[in-house]
Design an enzyme around this catalytic site. Structure first.
Site, PDB file in Angstrom:
ATOM      1  N   GLY A 214       0.844  -1.196   0.000  1.00 36.57           N
ATOM      2  CA  GLY A 214       0.000   0.000   0.000  1.00 36.57           C
ATOM      3  C   GLY A 214       0.878   1.244   0.000  1.00 36.57           C
ATOM      4  O   GLY A 214       2.074   1.184  -0.279  1.00 36.57           O
ATOM      5  N   ILE A 215       0.254   2.337   0.377  1.00 42.59           N
ATOM      6  CA  ILE A 215       0.951   3.613   0.368  1.00 42.59           C
ATOM      7  C   ILE A 215       1.304   3.995   1.810  1.00 42.59           C
ATOM      8  O   ILE A 215       0.572   3.648   2.726  1.00 42.59           O
ATOM      9  CB  ILE A 215       0.047   4.674  -0.275  1.00 42.59           C
ATOM     10  CG1 ILE A 215       0.657   6.055  -0.206  1.00 42.59           C
ATOM     11  CG2 ILE A 215      -1.330   4.685   0.340  1.00 42.59           C
ATOM     12  CD1 ILE A 215      -0.229   7.099  -0.839  1.00 42.59           C
ATOM     13  N   GLY A 216       2.426   4.659   2.013  1.00 46.01           N
ATOM     14  CA  GLY A 216       2.693   5.226   3.334  1.00 46.01           C
ATOM     15  C   GLY A 216       3.899   4.649   4.035  1.00 46.01           C
ATOM     16  O   GLY A 216       4.702   3.908   3.460  1.00 46.01           O
ATOM     17  N   ALA A 217       4.013   5.011   5.308  1.00 46.30           N
ATOM     18  CA  ALA A 217       5.219   4.717   6.072  1.00 46.30           C
ATOM     19  C   ALA A 217       5.388   3.222   6.342  1.00 46.30           C
ATOM     20  O   ALA A 217       6.508   2.717   6.350  1.00 46.30           O
ATOM     21  CB  ALA A 217       5.172   5.477   7.393  1.00 46.30           C
ATOM     22  N   ILE A 218       4.276   2.494   6.563  1.00 44.43           N
ATOM     23  CA  ILE A 218       4.430   1.071   6.911  1.00 44.43           C
ATOM     24  C   ILE A 218       4.981   0.271   5.721  1.00 44.43           C
ATOM     25  O   ILE A 218       5.988  -0.435   5.878  1.00 44.43           O
ATOM     26  CB  ILE A 218       3.125   0.494   7.489  1.00 44.43           C
ATOM     27  CG1 ILE A 218       2.892   1.112   8.875  1.00 44.43           C
ATOM     28  CG2 ILE A 218       3.170  -1.036   7.572  1.00 44.43           C
ATOM     29  CD1 ILE A 218       1.612   0.743   9.556  1.00 44.43           C
ATOM     30  N   GLU A 237      -1.231  -2.519  -6.527  1.00 45.80           N
ATOM     31  CA  GLU A 237      -2.021  -1.429  -7.088  1.00 45.80           C
ATOM     32  C   GLU A 237      -1.129  -0.223  -7.357  1.00 45.80           C
ATOM     33  O   GLU A 237      -1.192   0.405  -8.390  1.00 45.80           O
ATOM     34  CB  GLU A 237      -3.152  -1.174  -6.107  1.00 45.80           C
ATOM     35  CG  GLU A 237      -3.464   0.155  -5.707  1.00 45.80           C
ATOM     36  CD  GLU A 237      -4.578   0.100  -4.649  1.00 45.80           C
ATOM     37  OE1 GLU A 237      -5.215  -0.946  -4.464  1.00 45.80           O
ATOM     38  OE2 GLU A 237      -4.800   1.128  -4.033  1.00 45.80           O
ATOM     39  N   GLY A 335      -7.707  -0.501  -2.930  1.00 45.12           N
ATOM     40  CA  GLY A 335      -7.551  -1.887  -3.361  1.00 45.12           C
ATOM     41  C   GLY A 335      -7.431  -2.876  -2.222  1.00 45.12           C
ATOM     42  O   GLY A 335      -7.069  -4.031  -2.429  1.00 45.12           O
TER      43      GLY A 335
END
Ligand code: COA
Length: 432
Positions: A214-218, A237, A335
């Site tokens: 996914g998107i982001g820091a994790i 995605e 997604g």
């Protein structure tokens, strides 16, 4: 008419293009880093000409000025996802939210919403007259194919991505040449908690796995710990700069993939110029519309598919809320469910939900006995599998409600475990 004649005949300025939008029209806008900001700016500058123009898109990365109260009569935003620039307007009741799986957006546009206009950004045409949709293929290609009018910003800075990412110039009614910088997303700062989550998630990843991030820091924190892995693949995605680093380090080779071997597959991209230069004309990256990339049956054809997503709250039955806090809308499903289901269909697949154990400066537990009133479940307890926090990993698929609750309490923040245990004892008194 040959394509070059078409191209010349349909060149116009952004101001001329937006004159063609009629009051009452539904306008679909390419999203995220593919947002055609210059055309949107021209449309907002022309606001007085319109009444009730509906603007439909997913992730907003630009200013979203059409959401301001002064444009109430001119524009109306219908969102598939919220971002920083649209959350406030949504909280004030000036945005409509439409829940929909990302994989289904092209179908919903085709069958239910039927847009009048699509606004997008693309690369300049190749020698055959094809432009590439660059960093945002997702629903943009399908929307363009179903709209009466396509307005395209033709931008030399938009990478020419390959795959099913092309439109022919004769499908475009207004071609606006403008070489503005493509929107960039800087890599996020990673905290100690996110590093710990990244390290825990990495324990679930094996050599040869295919990843959705996914998107982001994790997700970025997970990438930090993958340097020792071999032959990872990408079917996702979206991806950002972290993937380029692992390709250059020889970790991501896509060699072990069972679908699109040798290629990283995605439907949109968000990152810096480094990413955009990497994907430009690169046959190692294949961009496809979202109804292909995010179709759970396509995802499931990748053996050992590992999906990594994040969430807002999870109750001790394993019901996952990812898009709202109570009635307050925070984002959209994107997604997440497409990939959780795809990972569950994949031979050897693993769906991971990774999140910090708390929010609100440690005062609110994300693992709760009951979901907040008004929250909508995003990933159901029937679909959820691994849940990861900085305190460890809870594996839920195939586990009873009682065993799930035990596993989730183990990875909750220690400050909240007693409260969760009290609810556990109330529900399962015979265990004590
Ligand atoms: N209770 C109340 N508020 C909460 C909360 C909770 N349990 N958890 C998060 N929030 C609030 C935060 O305080 C923050 O509010 P603010 O904007 O006013 O500061 C907001 O929700 C966003 O939280 P944050 O932790 O900063 O989000 P994030 O950037 O780490 O993203 C998700 C987390 C869940 C919002 C994001 O992963 C998402 O949208 N997921 C669903 C879509 C998806 O998975 N797509 C697939 C991959 S792209």
């Amino acid at each position: 008419m040959d394509w070059k004649t078409w191209y010349q005949a349909h060149l116009c300025t952004a101001q001329e293009a937006v004159q063609k939008i009629q009051s009452g029209s539904r306008v679909v806008v390419a999203h995220a880093c593919g947002e055609p900001s210059a055309i949107l700016d021209a449309m907002v500058a022309n606001a007085a000409q319109y009444r009730n123009v509906e603007i439909v898109h997913m992730v907003a990365m630009g200013k979203a000025e059409y959401c301001k109260p002064e444009y109430d009569e001119n524009f109306h935003h219908n969102a598939f996802f919220l971002g920083g620039s649209t959350r406030g307007a949504a909280a004030e009741g000036r945005v409509d939210f439409t829940p929909v799986y990302f994989s289904e957006i092209p179908g919903v546009l085709r069958e239910e919403l039927r847009p009048n206009v699509t606004m997008l950004q693309c690369s300049p045409p190749d020698e055959h007259g094809y432009v590439s949709l660059g960093v945002s293929v997702d629903y943009t290609k399908g929307a363009a194919e179903t709209s009466d009018l396509v307005i395209a910003q033709v931008n030399k800075n938009m990478p020419r991505t390959l795959g099913d990412s092309f439109l022919h110039v004769t499908q475009i009614g207004c071609l606006v040449e403008l070489d503005t910088p493509v929107i960039e997303l800087a890599p996020p700062k990673i905290t100690e908690v996110e590093r710990a989550i990244g390290e825990n998630v990495t324990q679930l990843i094996k050599d040869g796995d295919t990843l959705q991030l996914g998107i982001g820091a994790i997700p970025d924190a997970v990438l930090l710990f993958l340097k020792e892995k071999n032959d990872l693949g990408i079917h996702t995605e979206m991806f950002s700069d972290g993937v380029v680093e692992l390709v250059e380090a020889g970790v991501i080779t896509n060699k072990a993939k069972t679908l699109h071997r040798g290629q990283s597959v995605a439907t949109f991209l968000m990152g810096t110029r480094r990413l955009y230069d990497y994907v430009d004309n690169n046959p190692a990256v294949a961009m496809y519309p979202v109804d292909y990339v995010n179709d759970p049956y396509i995802i499931g054809q990748n053996d050992n598919l590992v999906s990594i997503n994040s969430c807002v709250q999870i109750d001790i039955m394993g019901q996952v809320v990812s898009t709202s806090a109570g009635l307050r809308q925070i984002s959209g499903v994107g997604g997440q469910v497409d990939f959780v289901r795809g990972a569950n269909l994949s031979k050897g697949g693993r769906a991971i939900m990774a999140m910090p154990s708390t929010t609100g400066k440690g005062k609110i537990s994300k693992i709760v006995p009951f979901l907040d009133q008004g929250s909508a479940v995003t990933t159901s307890r029937n679909d959820v599998n691994y849940v990861v926090t900085e305190y460890g990993i809870a594996q839920l698929r195939g586990k009873s409600l009682r065993k799930r609750a035990e596993a989730l309490i183990e990875i909750a923040h220690p400050d909240f475990r007693e409260e969760l245990r009290a609810e556990f004892r109330r529900r399962y008194p015979r265990d004590y």
